[in-house]
Design an enzyme around this catalytic site. Sequence first.
Site, PDB file in Angstrom:
ATOM      1  N   SER A 102     -25.318   6.315 -16.584  1.00  0.00           N
ATOM      2  CA  SER A 102     -25.100   5.193 -15.681  1.00  0.00           C
ATOM      3  C   SER A 102     -26.417   4.528 -15.324  1.00  0.00           C
ATOM      4  O   SER A 102     -27.458   5.206 -15.192  1.00  0.00           O
ATOM      5  CB  SER A 102     -24.409   5.685 -14.400  1.00  0.00           C
ATOM      6  OG  SER A 102     -24.470   4.703 -13.386  1.00  0.00           O
ATOM      7  N   GLU A 143       0.825  -1.213   0.000  1.00  0.00           N
ATOM      8  CA  GLU A 143       0.000   0.000   0.000  1.00  0.00           C
ATOM      9  C   GLU A 143       0.856   1.259   0.000  1.00  0.00           C
ATOM     10  O   GLU A 143       1.788   1.388   0.790  1.00  0.00           O
ATOM     11  CB  GLU A 143      -0.925   0.029   1.218  1.00  0.00           C
ATOM     12  CG  GLU A 143      -1.869  -1.146   1.324  1.00  0.00           C
ATOM     13  CD  GLU A 143      -2.833  -1.295   0.148  1.00  0.00           C
ATOM     14  OE1 GLU A 143      -2.890  -0.402  -0.722  1.00  0.00           O
ATOM     15  OE2 GLU A 143      -3.523  -2.323   0.099  1.00  0.00           O
ATOM     16  N   HIS A 144       0.547   2.151  -0.919  1.00  0.00           N
ATOM     17  CA  HIS A 144       1.236   3.440  -1.092  1.00  0.00           C
ATOM     18  C   HIS A 144       2.667   3.262  -1.590  1.00  0.00           C
ATOM     19  O   HIS A 144       3.433   4.229  -1.620  1.00  0.00           O
ATOM     20  CB  HIS A 144       1.213   4.271   0.201  1.00  0.00           C
ATOM     21  CG  HIS A 144      -0.147   4.792   0.532  1.00  0.00           C
ATOM     22  ND1 HIS A 144      -0.535   6.082   0.278  1.00  0.00           N
ATOM     23  CD2 HIS A 144      -1.222   4.187   1.098  1.00  0.00           C
ATOM     24  CE1 HIS A 144      -1.787   6.252   0.676  1.00  0.00           C
ATOM     25  NE2 HIS A 144      -2.231   5.114   1.177  1.00  0.00           N
ATOM     26  N   THR A 145       3.015   2.057  -1.979  1.00  0.00           N
ATOM     27  CA  THR A 145       4.335   1.830  -2.566  1.00  0.00           C
ATOM     28  C   THR A 145       4.354   2.186  -4.047  1.00  0.00           C
ATOM     29  O   THR A 145       5.428   2.442  -4.607  1.00  0.00           O
ATOM     30  CB  THR A 145       4.747   0.356  -2.398  1.00  0.00           C
ATOM     31  OG1 THR A 145       3.662  -0.484  -2.834  1.00  0.00           O
ATOM     32  CG2 THR A 145       5.074   0.041  -0.951  1.00  0.00           C
ATOM     33  N   ASP A 146       3.184   2.216  -4.689  1.00  0.00           N
ATOM     34  CA  ASP A 146       3.178   2.376  -6.147  1.00  0.00           C
ATOM     35  C   ASP A 146       3.728   3.727  -6.587  1.00  0.00           C
ATOM     36  O   ASP A 146       4.559   3.803  -7.489  1.00  0.00           O
ATOM     37  CB  ASP A 146       1.792   2.102  -6.732  1.00  0.00           C
ATOM     38  CG  ASP A 146       0.673   2.952  -6.145  1.00  0.00           C
ATOM     39  OD1 ASP A 146       0.917   3.654  -5.131  1.00  0.00           O
ATOM     40  OD2 ASP A 146      -0.435   2.919  -6.692  1.00  0.00           O
ATOM     41  N   LEU A 191     -11.779  -1.166  -3.322  1.00  0.00           N
ATOM     42  CA  LEU A 191     -11.647  -2.203  -4.343  1.00  0.00           C
ATOM     43  C   LEU A 191     -11.432  -1.601  -5.726  1.00  0.00           C
ATOM     44  O   LEU A 191     -11.491  -2.294  -6.727  1.00  0.00           O
ATOM     45  CB  LEU A 191     -12.882  -3.104  -4.352  1.00  0.00           C
ATOM     46  CG  LEU A 191     -13.197  -3.791  -3.022  1.00  0.00           C
ATOM     47  CD1 LEU A 191     -14.431  -4.661  -3.160  1.00  0.00           C
ATOM     48  CD2 LEU A 191     -12.011  -4.621  -2.551  1.00  0.00           C
ATOM     49  N   ALA A 201     -15.079   1.209  -1.252  1.00  0.00           N
ATOM     50  CA  ALA A 201     -14.688   0.092  -0.390  1.00  0.00           C
ATOM     51  C   ALA A 201     -13.214  -0.264  -0.517  1.00  0.00           C
ATOM     52  O   ALA A 201     -12.762  -1.255   0.050  1.00  0.00           O
ATOM     53  CB  ALA A 201     -15.536  -1.139  -0.712  1.00  0.00           C
ATOM     54  N   ASP A 214      -3.705   0.152  -9.547  1.00  0.00           N
ATOM     55  CA  ASP A 214      -5.082  -0.288  -9.725  1.00  0.00           C
ATOM     56  C   ASP A 214      -5.389  -0.609 -11.183  1.00  0.00           C
ATOM     57  O   ASP A 214      -5.994  -1.628 -11.498  1.00  0.00           O
ATOM     58  CB  ASP A 214      -6.042   0.781  -9.216  1.00  0.00           C
ATOM     59  CG  ASP A 214      -5.882   1.051  -7.731  1.00  0.00           C
ATOM     60  OD1 ASP A 214      -5.245   0.230  -7.040  1.00  0.00           O
ATOM     61  OD2 ASP A 214      -6.382   2.093  -7.262  1.00  0.00           O
TER      62      ASP A 214
END
Length: 385
Positions: free
Chosen positions: A69, A35-38, A128, A126, A175
Amino acid sequence: MNTTPHDLAAAFADRFGSEPDGLWAAPGRVNVIGEHTDYNDGFVLPFAITHSTTVAVAVRPNRMVRVASTFAPDDDPVTVDLDTLEEGSVTGWAAYPLGVLWAMEHSGYRCPGMDILVDSSVPVGAGLSSSAALECAVGVAANDLSEAGISRRELATIGQLAENRMVGAPTGVMDQSASLFGEVGHAVFLDCRSGESRLVPLDLEGAGLELMVIDTRVSHSHSSGGYAARRRSCELGAELMGVPALRDLSVEDLAEAAGVLDEETFRRVRHIVTENARVEDAVDILSRKGPADLGPVLVASHASMRDDFEISCPELDTAVDAALDAGALGARMTGGGFGGAAIALARVDDVPAIRAAVEAAFSSAGYPEPAIFGVLPGAGAGRVA
């Protein structure tokens, strides 16, 4: 809503008065670890999930784009002219699909006008990555319809550019890469500096395991201040340590960093450095042993995000602690933080007890009931009809 392809095509015809040229889908993702490494040029290990966003699209004879939508069937479509579409000119959810078209044009590709109807089964807020699922679904559709021949790696970068520049969220490329490169039964090990990725076996079903997603229902926004502040801390830490990015520091360098950085910046840096090491450990574990042995690195990752990076929240901590107490092999928050979801790795037979324990813990704390569901590694983005 997750309607069927037939129903979505019919809804498109009702909305726009013509049949779509096709349907394209892209999955959300769960990040196993990293997490937050990208955005620090580091390593991540996500996988595409079976929850996806689907877009029905038809090319128009002009340069106008209309986006609607299934979640707001009574709202008028958001309409823009590609010739006048500018960075930051669209707000709300439509900034994601229209941002992709802007980013494609900004990158030198010409898009046709099109009508787009969006449907999704990826829970919003969420953790995701419903946003990347939408970006990638539109990206693969526009790539096919314009016959641009854009590679998957560049499509991931285009999705990131859309989110950074049109939406204003300073996110990395993880992502979109998971959504585009995912395959059934595998995680995606991504080097965010080189953009190179490789598949790592993640056969949860074969190991008798389930990865539970615990959606706390605490919404978050990556364009808000907390995420951006963490990114600034990382950039400051790299600058003071004299490296291009925190990816270039090892665990052994942390002793020196403690003497150079202020306490808060040091803790932010320590999370990134140790999280990169945990991603590499997780890849090694999956390659040599299997997913049942991932528990300890998941637990360590959550502690680092809670204490060093400070992106957890009481609901996420409650979910993780309750799951572990009830027998989960490992658990951690996942996603950008400040809400969203936790994941718990569990033996299939233990899932009901863990679910009950988490629900009881939330009830006892006075939190809204969480949404709990299992996910498996699924296929990446592509045409579905």
